[in-house]
Write a protein that holds these residues in place. Structure first.
Motif, PDB file in Angstrom:
ATOM      1  N   ILE A 238      -0.721  -5.790   1.988  1.00 60.51           N
ATOM      2  CA  ILE A 238      -1.174  -5.177   0.740  1.00 60.51           C
ATOM      3  C   ILE A 238      -0.560  -3.786   0.605  1.00 60.51           C
ATOM      4  N   GLY A 239      -0.529  -3.050   1.711  1.00 63.39           N
ATOM      5  CA  GLY A 239       0.112  -1.741   1.693  1.00 63.39           C
ATOM      6  C   GLY A 239       1.593  -1.831   1.374  1.00 63.39           C
ATOM      7  N   ILE A 240       2.267  -2.825   1.943  1.00 63.74           N
ATOM      8  CA  ILE A 240       3.689  -3.032   1.652  1.00 63.74           C
ATOM      9  C   ILE A 240       3.891  -3.341   0.175  1.00 63.74           C
ATOM     10  N   GLY A 241       3.025  -4.183  -0.380  1.00 67.51           N
ATOM     11  CA  GLY A 241       3.154  -4.558  -1.785  1.00 67.51           C
ATOM     12  C   GLY A 241       2.899  -3.395  -2.717  1.00 67.51           C
ATOM     13  N   VAL A 242       1.852  -2.621  -2.440  1.00 71.26           N
ATOM     14  CA  VAL A 242       1.460  -1.526  -3.336  1.00 71.26           C
ATOM     15  C   VAL A 242       2.401  -0.332  -3.212  1.00 71.26           C
ATOM     16  N   LEU A 243       2.692   0.084  -1.990  1.00 71.14           N
ATOM     17  CA  LEU A 243       3.470   1.307  -1.779  1.00 71.14           C
ATOM     18  C   LEU A 243       4.972   1.081  -1.911  1.00 71.14           C
ATOM     19  N   LEU A 244       5.467  -0.003  -1.322  1.00 72.59           N
ATOM     20  CA  LEU A 244       6.911  -0.266  -1.381  1.00 72.59           C
ATOM     21  C   LEU A 244       7.298  -1.129  -2.571  1.00 72.59           C
TER      22      LEU A 244
ATOM     23  N   PHE B 260       7.288 -10.371  -1.672  1.00 76.75           N
ATOM     24  CA  PHE B 260       7.357 -10.470  -0.215  1.00 76.75           C
ATOM     25  C   PHE B 260       5.962 -10.369   0.392  1.00 76.75           C
ATOM     26  N   ALA B 261       5.199  -9.371  -0.034  1.00 71.21           N
ATOM     27  CA  ALA B 261       3.856  -9.175   0.499  1.00 71.21           C
ATOM     28  C   ALA B 261       2.966 -10.374   0.182  1.00 71.21           C
ATOM     29  N   ALA B 262       3.043 -10.859  -1.056  1.00 71.73           N
ATOM     30  CA  ALA B 262       2.192 -11.980  -1.464  1.00 71.73           C
ATOM     31  C   ALA B 262       2.520 -13.249  -0.682  1.00 71.73           C
ATOM     32  N   PHE B 263       3.801 -13.505  -0.469  1.00 69.39           N
ATOM     33  CA  PHE B 263       4.168 -14.748   0.222  1.00 69.39           C
ATOM     34  C   PHE B 263       3.820 -14.680   1.708  1.00 69.39           C
ATOM     35  N   MET B 264       3.945 -13.521   2.322  1.00 68.37           N
ATOM     36  CA  MET B 264       3.561 -13.388   3.718  1.00 68.37           C
ATOM     37  C   MET B 264       2.048 -13.539   3.878  1.00 68.37           C
TER      38      MET B 264
END
Length: 327
Positions: A270-276, A281-285
Motif C-alpha cells: 500500500i505504501g509502494i502504491g500510494v507513495l511511489l 504493481f502494488a495491487a497485483f502483488m
C-alpha cells in the motif's frame, strides 16, 4: 534412520498432496482476479495504446526490438507482417486488441479456459515485449502460465457448466496452490537478499531516494523534508522492508504469524502504491499474497456476485413466541 526417512517422506507428501481446504476455488479467484487486472490495466492505457505500442509510437520500434530475444514475436513484428499484405497498422491493432480483450473475458468466465489462458499469454507477451512496466508484466505472464497448467476451468466456470460430467472427485488442487505459494516466497526472499547486498537499504538512502523520485508522490504531494533531520526513521523503514521480504518464507507458513506477516506485506505494498504511485504493481502483488496465503476456505459463488452478506440465524418461530412490532 528408516523411520525418519518415512516420516520426512510422509510430511513432504502431506505438504504437497493433502486435501485442499479451499476445495480448489482459490484457482477461480486467481483466474478471475488476473483477468480483471489485465482488463483494467489495458483500459487505463487504451486511448494511448498506439502511441505506446504502435510501430511508430513514442519509443521507436527498432529500440524495442533491440532488447528482444530473436525467438520472441513482438507486437510491431506482427504489424509489419500484415503491412506486407497491405493491411494498415490501425486495422491490425484494432483486430488484435479485440481478440486480446475477448480472450481475457473468456478466461475470466472460464470458457475454453486453457486455450483462453494460452491465447492471452501469447498476446500479452507480444504486446508488452520490449516495454518495461516495473516488473508487473513478469508477474502477469507468470500468472497466465500458471492458469495454463492449472485446472483453471474446473471451478466457477462456463466450462464446468458445459462439461457437467467432468468429475473433480480425484482432483486435488493442493499441489497447484503450493507452487504459487513457493513462488511468492522465492520472489520476496531473493528480492530482500538483493536489497541486503547493498548499503542503501541499511542506511536509509534507498528509502529517501524512492520517495523523492520525480515520478513519485505527485498525487498526494506529501512533504518529506522533515525526514532529512530524522534519518533514523528511514533506516528503520529500510530494515523493515528487508525483514518483511527476507523472513517472508519463514513466518508466512506458520498459522500463528501468518496474518501478522501478511498484513505487514500488504501495508508495505500500500505504501509502494500510494507513495511511489506504482498502483498496478502494488495491487497485483497484494492480489498474489491474498490468493496464496489468505484464502483458506471455499469461495461462495453468491458472495462473488453479490458481495459479502450476513445471514441471520435460523430460528423456529411459533405463533405463541411471536412478538408484536409495537412492543
Amino acid at each position: 534412520m528408516n523411520i525418519s526417512r518415512k516420516t520426512i517422506a510422509s510430511k513432504i507428501q502431506s505438504f504437497f498432496f493433502q486435501e485442499d481446504n479451499t476445495k480448489g476455488t482459490f484457482i477461480a479467484f486467481f483466474r478471475i482476479g488476473t483477468s480483471v487486472f489485465i482488463l483494467i490495466h489495458l483500459l487505463s492505457i487504451i486511448l494511448d495504446f498506439t502511441k505506446l505500442f504502435g510501430k511508430y509510437g513514442i519509443i521507436p520500434y527498432d529500440i524495442r526490438e533491440f532488447i528482444l530475444p530473436e525467438e520472441m514475436v513482438s507486437f510491431t513484428q506482427i504489424i509489419t507482417f500484415f503491412e506486407g499484405y497491405g493491411i494498415p497498422e490501425s486495422i491490425t491493432i484494432t483486430s488484435l486488441l479485440t481478440v486480446f480483450i475477448l480472450s481475457v473475458i473468456a478466461l475470466m468466465i472460464g470458457f475454453c479456459t486453457r486455450f483462453s489462458a494460452l491465447t492471452t499469454l501469447i498476446l500479452y507477451k507480444s504486446i508488452y515485449a520490449g516495454t518495461y512496466i516495473y516488473g508487473i508484466d513478469g508477474f502477469v505472464v507468470t500468472s497466465l502460465f500458471y492458469l495454463v497448467i492449472f485446472p483453471s476451468g474446473y471451478y466457477l466456470s462456463v466450462d464446468n457448466i458445459i462439461f457437467k460430467k467432468r468429475s473433480r472427485k480425484n482432483l486435488n488442487a493442493t499441489l497447484f496452490k503450493r507452487l504459487l505459494q513457493i513462488n511468492v516466497c522465492l520472489v520476496y526472499f531473493f528480492a530482500g537478499i538483493s536489497k541486503a547486498t547493498g548499503i542503501t537499504w541499511w542506511n536509509g538512502e534507498a528509502m529517501w531516494k524512492s520517495i523523492n523520485l520525480w515520478s513519485a508522490n505527485n498525487v498526494f504531494n506529501f512533504d518529506f523534508t522533515w525526514l532529512a533531520e530524522n534519518s533514523y526513521i528511514l533506516i528503520v523503514l529500510g530494515w523493515g522492508v528487508l525483514a518483511i521480504e527476507i523472513l517472508y518464507p519463514v513466518f508466512i507458513w506458520s498459522k500463528k504469524t501468518r496474518k501478522f506477516w501478511l498484513m505487514g506485506t500488504l501495508l508495505m505494498h500500500i505504501g509502494i502504491g500510494v507513495l511511489l504511485e506504482l498502483y498496478f504493481f502494488a495491487a497485483f502483488m497484494m492480489f498474489w499474497n491474498i490468493t496464496a496465503f489468505y484464502i483458506d476456505k471455499p469461495i461462495d459463488l453468491k458472495q462473488l456476485v453479490t458481495g459479502f452478506t450476513f445471514s441471520k440465524p435460523k430460528t423456529k418461530t411459533t405463533i405463541s413466541q411471536s412478538v408484536p412490532l409495537e412492543a
